[in-house]
Each structure stands twice: as C-alpha cells, then as structure tokens.
Write a protein that holds these residues in place. Structure first.
Motif, short mmCIF file in Angstrom:
data_model
loop_
_atom_site.label_atom_id
_atom_site.label_comp_id
_atom_site.label_asym_id
_atom_site.label_seq_id
_atom_site.Cartn_x
_atom_site.Cartn_y
_atom_site.Cartn_z
N ASN A 145 0.80 -1.22 0.00
CA ASN A 145 0.00 0.00 0.00
C ASN A 145 0.84 1.27 0.00
OD1 ASN A 145 -2.51 -1.36 0.02
ND2 ASN A 145 -2.31 -1.75 2.21
N GLU A 146 2.04 1.21 0.56
CA GLU A 146 2.85 2.43 0.66
C GLU A 146 3.91 2.55 -0.42
OE1 GLU A 146 4.50 2.59 4.57
OE2 GLU A 146 2.55 2.75 5.56
N ASP A 147 4.47 1.43 -0.85
CA ASP A 147 5.63 1.48 -1.75
C ASP A 147 5.41 0.88 -3.13
OD1 ASP A 147 6.82 2.51 0.48
OD2 ASP A 147 8.03 0.74 0.95
N ALA A 148 4.34 0.12 -3.30
CA ALA A 148 4.16 -0.59 -4.58
C ALA A 148 2.71 -0.48 -5.04
CB ALA A 148 4.57 -2.06 -4.42
N PRO A 149 2.26 0.73 -5.39
CA PRO A 149 0.86 0.91 -5.78
C PRO A 149 0.45 0.09 -6.98
CG PRO A 149 2.16 2.87 -6.28
CD PRO A 149 3.02 2.00 -5.44
N GLU A 150 1.34 -0.10 -7.95
CA GLU A 150 0.99 -0.91 -9.11
C GLU A 150 0.78 -2.36 -8.71
OE1 GLU A 150 2.73 -2.34 -13.48
OE2 GLU A 150 3.71 -0.69 -12.42
N SER A 151 1.64 -2.86 -7.83
CA SER A 151 1.49 -4.24 -7.35
C SER A 151 0.23 -4.37 -6.51
CB SER A 151 2.71 -4.65 -6.54
OG SER A 151 2.70 -6.03 -6.27
N ALA A 152 -0.09 -3.35 -5.72
CA ALA A 152 -1.33 -3.38 -4.93
C ALA A 152 -2.55 -3.41 -5.85
CB ALA A 152 -1.39 -2.15 -4.02
N HIS A 153 -2.49 -2.66 -6.95
CA HIS A 153 -3.60 -2.68 -7.92
C HIS A 153 -3.75 -4.06 -8.54
CE1 HIS A 153 -6.21 -1.54 -11.24
NE2 HIS A 153 -5.33 -2.05 -12.08
N VAL A 154 -2.64 -4.67 -8.91
CA VAL A 154 -2.68 -6.01 -9.49
C VAL A 154 -3.24 -7.00 -8.48
CG1 VAL A 154 -1.25 -7.92 -10.32
CG2 VAL A 154 -0.83 -5.61 -11.15
N PHE A 155 -2.81 -6.88 -7.21
CA PHE A 155 -3.31 -7.75 -6.16
C PHE A 155 -4.83 -7.63 -6.03
CE2 PHE A 155 -4.57 -8.13 -1.65
CZ PHE A 155 -4.30 -9.47 -1.45
N ASN A 156 -5.32 -6.40 -5.97
CA ASN A 156 -6.75 -6.19 -5.83
C ASN A 156 -7.53 -6.76 -7.01
OD1 ASN A 156 -6.51 -4.92 -3.34
ND2 ASN A 156 -6.28 -2.89 -4.25
N ARG A 157 -7.01 -6.56 -8.22
CA ARG A 157 -7.68 -7.11 -9.40
C ARG A 157 -7.65 -8.63 -9.38
NH1 ARG A 157 -8.58 -3.78 -13.93
NH2 ARG A 157 -9.59 -5.66 -14.74
N ALA A 158 -6.54 -9.20 -8.95
CA ALA A 158 -6.43 -10.66 -8.90
C ALA A 158 -7.39 -11.25 -7.88
CB ALA A 158 -4.99 -11.07 -8.56
N MET A 159 -7.49 -10.61 -6.70
CA MET A 159 -8.39 -11.12 -5.67
C MET A 159 -9.85 -10.97 -6.11
SD MET A 159 -6.38 -12.35 -3.44
CE MET A 159 -5.28 -12.67 -4.85
N THR A 160 -10.15 -9.88 -6.79
CA THR A 160 -11.52 -9.69 -7.30
C THR A 160 -11.85 -10.75 -8.33
OG1 THR A 160 -11.43 -7.30 -6.89
CG2 THR A 160 -13.06 -8.08 -8.49
N THR A 161 -10.92 -11.01 -9.23
CA THR A 161 -11.12 -12.04 -10.24
C THR A 161 -11.37 -13.40 -9.60
OG1 THR A 161 -9.76 -10.91 -11.90
CG2 THR A 161 -10.04 -13.28 -12.15
N SER A 162 -10.50 -13.76 -8.65
CA SER A 162 -10.62 -15.06 -8.00
C SER A 162 -11.94 -15.17 -7.25
CB SER A 162 -9.44 -15.26 -7.05
OG SER A 162 -9.53 -16.50 -6.39
N SER A 163 -12.30 -14.11 -6.52
CA SER A 163 -13.54 -14.14 -5.74
C SER A 163 -14.76 -14.21 -6.64
CB SER A 163 -13.62 -12.91 -4.84
OG SER A 163 -12.63 -12.95 -3.85
N SER A 164 -14.74 -13.47 -7.73
CA SER A 164 -15.89 -13.46 -8.64
C SER A 164 -16.13 -14.83 -9.23
CB SER A 164 -15.66 -12.43 -9.76
OG SER A 164 -15.57 -11.13 -9.24
N GLN A 165 -15.03 -15.49 -9.63
CA GLN A 165 -15.17 -16.80 -10.26
C GLN A 165 -15.61 -17.86 -9.27
OE1 GLN A 165 -11.34 -17.24 -12.12
NE2 GLN A 165 -11.80 -15.78 -13.73
N SER A 166 -15.07 -17.83 -8.05
CA SER A 166 -15.44 -18.86 -7.07
C SER A 166 -16.77 -18.54 -6.40
CB SER A 166 -14.35 -19.01 -6.01
OG SER A 166 -14.14 -17.79 -5.32
N ALA A 167 -17.20 -17.26 -6.42
CA ALA A 167 -18.47 -16.88 -5.79
C ALA A 167 -19.64 -17.63 -6.40
CB ALA A 167 -18.68 -15.38 -5.90
N ARG A 168 -19.60 -17.81 -7.69
CA ARG A 168 -20.68 -18.55 -8.36
C ARG A 168 -20.72 -19.99 -7.89
NH1 ARG A 168 -18.63 -15.16 -12.60
NH2 ARG A 168 -17.17 -16.78 -13.25
N ASP A 169 -19.55 -20.60 -7.71
CA ASP A 169 -19.49 -21.98 -7.23
C ASP A 169 -20.01 -22.08 -5.79
OD1 ASP A 169 -18.35 -22.82 -9.63
OD2 ASP A 169 -16.31 -22.45 -8.91
N VAL A 170 -19.67 -21.10 -4.96
CA VAL A 170 -20.15 -21.09 -3.58
C VAL A 170 -21.67 -20.97 -3.56
CG1 VAL A 170 -20.14 -19.82 -1.41
CG2 VAL A 170 -18.00 -20.19 -2.64
#
Length: 342
Positions: A141-166
């Motif tokens: 959050n403090e030193d790697a904003p691009e990596s934080a953005h990628v992390f958030n997009r990755a977690m959203t992608t993973s959650s969206s795909q598994s949410a349907r299965d849940v």
C-alpha cells in the motif's frame, strides 16, 4: 512446429522444474504485452502479432515457442500461432480470465523472496520483512501501488469466479441473514443475495477494502437495500449477527490471527448459527501443485499457511464449532459446514 512433450524422463523433468522461473516469466511477459488480447480466433504469424503488440518479431517468436511448448498457445504447421484453452485465459475479456492472477503471482517482489525459501523453512517465519523492512501489506500500500492494484484485481477475479461456485453449493433456503467475514469486495455475498431475493447480507472487511466494494452493494446498486457494509478487522471484533457466516480464504495467517478470528465468530454468533469455512487444502485435492505452491508463497510473504483437512478440523474444533459435512466447492476449494452449539 512446437510440440508439448507429455512424458519427459526424470532427468529432463528436473531440469524443467529448475527452469520454472522461465516459464512463469514467459506467461507474465505475454500477459503484460497483451499477446492473448491481440490474437483472436484467426491464427496469426509472429510478424503480425509483433506489429500488433509492438515487439521485435524474432524475440516474440522465441517467447511464443516457449509458451507453446507448455500448451499456452499452439504453433501450427504453417508457422502461425493460435489460441489454446490456456492462452485464452490470459485475455482480459475472457469470462474466466486469469490475467491478473498470472501477473500477481509473478510480481517483482516475488522474484526477490522465492530464493530465500530455505531461510523461511529454517526459521518458520516470513522473509518478506527481511527483504523490504516492512510488513507485506504495508509495503504494497505504501511502496508498490501498481502491485497493490494487481493484487486487488487478482483477488476480485478469483472471488468473482469462485463466488458462483459457492452460491451453487450452499443450500440457503429459509436463511434470512448471511454475513461474509473478511469478504473482500463482496462478490460472494453479492452472488448469494442475487440467488436468494428474500435474504439480507453483511460484508465485513478492512476499511480500505470495503470502500471499493462491488458496485452492486454500494449506494444505488441493485443489492444496496439488502446489504450492510461494515469496516473492521475480524481479528479484532465481529459486530455482526447472522444466520450464516461465510469465512472464505482468510484463515491462512499465523495461528494466533486465525485463532482470534474464529473466536470472534464464535463470540458473535447465536447458538445454532451456521459457519461455513471455505479454504484451499494442501491435501485431498486434485490441485496439489497449485495449492502447495500457494502455501509456500504464504510462508514467504506473511508467514501464513494453507491447511490440510485435519489442521482445519483441529482449528475449527478448538474454536468450539461443531463440524458437519466437508464438501468440494470446485477443483481447488473445500467447504467446512459448521454450527455454533447451544
């Protein structure tokens, strides 16, 4: 034409394993260059693809040849390249896209901590803070904003795909309230509310997470009148009462944090409430190579761990929950159905 060797001898398989970084880097390069997005249903030559993604043709051909040997893209007899099921997953517009997950797993920080895995194994703790002098999420959050953005997009992608299965797995007929604890941006609770129109929900996660909650849940969203968004840390307190609590992919911190989170659920829940814990396991799964790799990455960056079936059972039992059925959600997730005793 590049072919995939299905059964290399042990000596070559070990050579392939120690060059695994090259494979990961090739997938990352293709994702960052947008090669899969440039290639549609019609096969293309390396020259045409290079023009589309603004690279050198000869070096792009080398990248495509390496990826095709792994089944990511395929080289045809005429020298053109076409999509495979795996390469389509690198397209940003694919409904099952893994583009951001591929980028997240190969972010710059990962290359600096993987070589220190032996130190983490010796000490049993993360090495991230030794390398970056900061806790993992603080660094992001403090030193790697691009990596934080990628992390958030990755977690959203993973959650969206598994949410349907849940949502497909859980029988919530008759349930009036559901709480998604540490639920990120709320894809799981949104999917559950969409499937059950008479149900209300709560999303609880850290302030910086829930402020970017799924648009369906925010003011003006289709589900906003049936959901409450609570900013908080489940390791500190869970000020939520519900018929069903969902805890998905968060019990992978250090043991003390996991103990506190489960204790807070137990404290908040009424007798008879259901608690559904959904986790990747490092045993009893067809995705062992994937889940064990994630387990090691958790050791490196936060000192956490993925669970075996038994270690999860032990933690849930220690929290005072009564474990019922344990079921597969999909190829890489398991759901532990628990109840709060009277």
């Amino acid at each position: 034409m590049t072919t995939v060797d299905q059964s290399p001898p042990p000596s070559m398989r070990l050579r392939e394993l120690v060059f695994g970084a090259a494979c990961a880097a090739a997938v990352r390069a293709a994702a960052r260059l947008g090669v899969a997005d440039a290639l549609d249903d019609t096969p293309m030559s390396a020259d045409d693809l290079a023009a589309a993604v603004k690279t050198q043709p000869k070096t792009l051909r080398r990248l495509l040849r390496a990826l095709s040997s792994q089944g990511v893209f395929v080289e045809r007899p005429d020298g053109t390249f076409a999509h495979t099921e795996m390469s389509r997953l690198l397209r940003e517009d694919d409904p099952h896209s893994l583009r951001y997950i591929a980028l997240w797993c190969t972010e710059p920080w990962t290359w600096n901590v993987w070589p220190k895995l032996d130190e983490a194994v010796r000490s049993g703790r993360n090495v991230f803070e030794d390398v970056y002098d900061k806790e993992f999420f603080e660094y992001l959050n403090e030193d790697a904003p691009e990596s934080a953005h990628v992390f958030n997009r990755a977690m959203t992608t993973s959650s969206s795909q598994s949410a349907r299965d849940v949502a497909d797995l859980l029988d919530l007929r008759g349930v009036k309230t559901v709480a998604d604890i540490g639920g990120g941006q709320g894809q799981v609770v949104a999917s559950l509310l969409e499937k059950h129109p008479g149900m209300h929900g709560t999303l609880l996660d850290l302030p910086g997470v829930v402020e970017n909650a799924d648009p369906r849940l925010r003011s003006g969203g289709a589900l906003a009148d049936r959901v409450r968004i609570v900013a908080g840390d489940c390791r500190e307190d869970i000020p939520v009462q519900a018929d069903v609590y969902i805890i998905k992919n968060i019990l992978e911190w250090d043991d003390e944090s996991t103990r506190r989170a489960l204790a807070n659920v137990r404290k908040a829940a009424r007798p008879g409430a259901r608690v559904v814990v959904i986790e990747n396991l490092v045993d009893d799964t067809p995705s062992m190579r994937f889940t064990t790799a994630m387990d090691l990455l958790l050791l490196l960056n936060v000192g956490g761990a993925k669970h075996t079936r038994q270690s999860m059972v032990d933690r849930l039992t220690a929290a005072g929950l009564v474990i019922g059925e344990i079921r597969s959600v999909n190829a890489y997730l398991h759901a532990f159905e628990c109840t709060v005793p009277g």
